[in-house]
Enzyme design. Structure first.
Site, short mmCIF file in Angstrom:
data_model
loop_
_atom_site.label_atom_id
_atom_site.label_comp_id
_atom_site.label_asym_id
_atom_site.label_seq_id
_atom_site.Cartn_x
_atom_site.Cartn_y
_atom_site.Cartn_z
N THR A 65 0.82 -1.21 0.00
CA THR A 65 0.00 0.00 0.00
C THR A 65 0.86 1.26 0.00
O THR A 65 2.01 1.23 0.46
CB THR A 65 -0.91 0.02 1.24
N ASP A 66 0.29 2.36 -0.48
CA ASP A 66 1.00 3.64 -0.41
C ASP A 66 1.05 4.20 1.01
O ASP A 66 1.80 5.13 1.29
CB ASP A 66 0.39 4.66 -1.36
N GLU A 67 0.27 3.62 1.91
CA GLU A 67 0.25 4.13 3.29
C GLU A 67 1.56 3.91 4.02
O GLU A 67 1.81 4.53 5.06
CB GLU A 67 -0.93 3.53 4.06
N TYR A 79 -1.71 -0.39 11.06
CA TYR A 79 -1.86 -1.06 9.77
C TYR A 79 -0.70 -0.77 8.84
O TYR A 79 -0.04 -1.68 8.32
CB TYR A 79 -3.18 -0.65 9.11
N LYS A 110 2.35 -3.22 7.32
CA LYS A 110 2.61 -3.42 5.89
C LYS A 110 4.04 -3.00 5.53
O LYS A 110 4.70 -3.65 4.71
CB LYS A 110 1.60 -2.64 5.06
N PRO A 114 -20.78 9.79 7.76
CA PRO A 114 -19.74 10.32 8.64
C PRO A 114 -18.49 10.74 7.88
O PRO A 114 -17.97 9.99 7.06
CB PRO A 114 -19.44 9.15 9.57
#
Length: 358
Positions: free
Chosen positions: A133-135, A159, A163, A214
């Site tokens: 992921t780019d996170e 998270y 990763k 939300p």
């Protein structure tokens, strides 16, 4: 080619499995633990294909993995199995450490053992493709900055840290043991079969039910949105044509604030579902702002020029075309998402709260 896909009953994994079975002549072996996010109903129309096999396996169980490698003798591994919901990682990080770090280590070791038994030709042709992921890169500072394959890692959540850890393990197994690996880091995915705890399907289904929409903080967090079927095509390109040891960033060229995403969905549903729930005049009136997530990154954006130049891949969908396809899919597939919401797809009631979103 016979491809072993981990997490193939999940959102991105099922898109990869469907793509390979539908658009290639290759065989897929799908292994999945079938946690809450694994849904075999996402693969219902290919489940009887002769080139498709499913095994319910936990990637943390080494003996089970060894049996799978011995039984199927794959030519490539595409590793997508992961815990992936940021909010869940903040509330309960242990599962993310176990699956994303320990599970990846266990899979790497099982793969390495199997790979070392292959003859020279098969060993040379083998690939281990780790999907990330780019996170892992954390936050972008300037409004024009982009994540590249050389961007330093700075994960913000349990998270993304898990990763990032798995990415480092995969690179170490290449450097230390020579395992032929590839890594991809993608931007936010969306599209059909997306689990309803994530932002886009959550908004669609809440709108249809007249519930609040939300938005974390002021809704100005920016993400680059990638249609999941474009991502599946990119992943197949990488595993079949990518250069061993390389990393490829995969993005959709669709930077949008969370608020803009929600407003776009509301506008589409104003058009497609004009008969609104009682008391609702405009769907955007359902928007409500909630306390921001701890450590919430402000902006992600991918530089996908490497995969475009080297592997000739580009996304086919713009955000406008992809989000329309996505909304229409949810409108036309109530049985699928209803069974997810009431838990009947897995025999459990999930009780997803409206505050849970990616």
């Amino acid at each position: 080619m016979k491809v072993l896909v981990t997490g193939g009953a999940g959102f991105i994994g099922s898109a990869v499995v469907r793509h390979i079975i539908k658009d290639t002549k290759n065989t897929v072996v799908n292994i999945d633990k079938l946690t809450y996010a694994g849904n075999l109903e996402s693969l219902s129309y290919i489940e009887n294909e002769k080139r498709y096999f499913f095994e319910q396996i936990d990637i943390c169980e080494r003996s089970s993995l060894d049996k799978i490698f011995l039984k199927y003798q794959p030519d490539a591994v595409m590793h997508l199995a992961a815990e992936s919901h940021v909010d869940r990682s903040i509330d309960s990080p242990a599962a993310f450490i176990e699956t994303n770090i320990v599970g990846t280590y266990t899979l790497l070791e099982a793969t390495r053992t199997y790979w070392n038994t292959l003859d020279a030709a098969k060993k040379s042709a083998f690939r281990f493709h780790h999907i990330s992921t780019d996170e892992v890169y954390g936050d972008l500072e300037g409004p024009n900055d982009l994540f590249t394959e050389e961007t330093s890692y700075a994960p913000s959540s349990p998270y993304s840290a898990s990763k990032a850890s798995s990415d480092h393990l995969v690179r170490a197994w290449h450097r230390t043991y020579g395992l032929p690996i590839l890594i991809t880091n993608c931007s936010n995915n969306y599209g059909p079969y997306h689990f309803p705890e994530k932002l886009i399907p959550l908004v669609i289904l809440n709108v249809l039910d007249g519930k609040a929409l939300p938005i974390y903080g002021d809704g100005q967090q920016i993400r680059d949105w990638l249609f999941v079927e474009d991502h599946a095509r990119a992943l197949y390109k990488v595993v079949t044509e990518g250069k061993i040891g390389e990393t490829y960033n995969i993005g959709g060229h669709n930077e949008k604030t969370n608020l803009d995403v929600v407003l776009t969905i509301c506008s589409l549903l104003d058009e497609l579902v004009p008969n609104k729930p009682e008391g609702v005049v405009n769907y955007k009136d359902l928007i409500t702002y909630v306390t921001d997530r701890p450590g919430h990154d402000v902006r992600y954006a991918i530089d996908a020029s490497k995969i475009e130049c080297e592997l000739n891949w580009k996304p086919e969908e713009t955000f406008d075309t992809g989000i329309r396809k996505t909304v229409e899919w949810y409108l036309n597939n109530k049985v699928w998402w209803s069974r997810v919401l009431d838990g009947s797809y897995s025999g459990e009631r999930l009780g997803i709260s409206v505050e849970e979103q990616k």
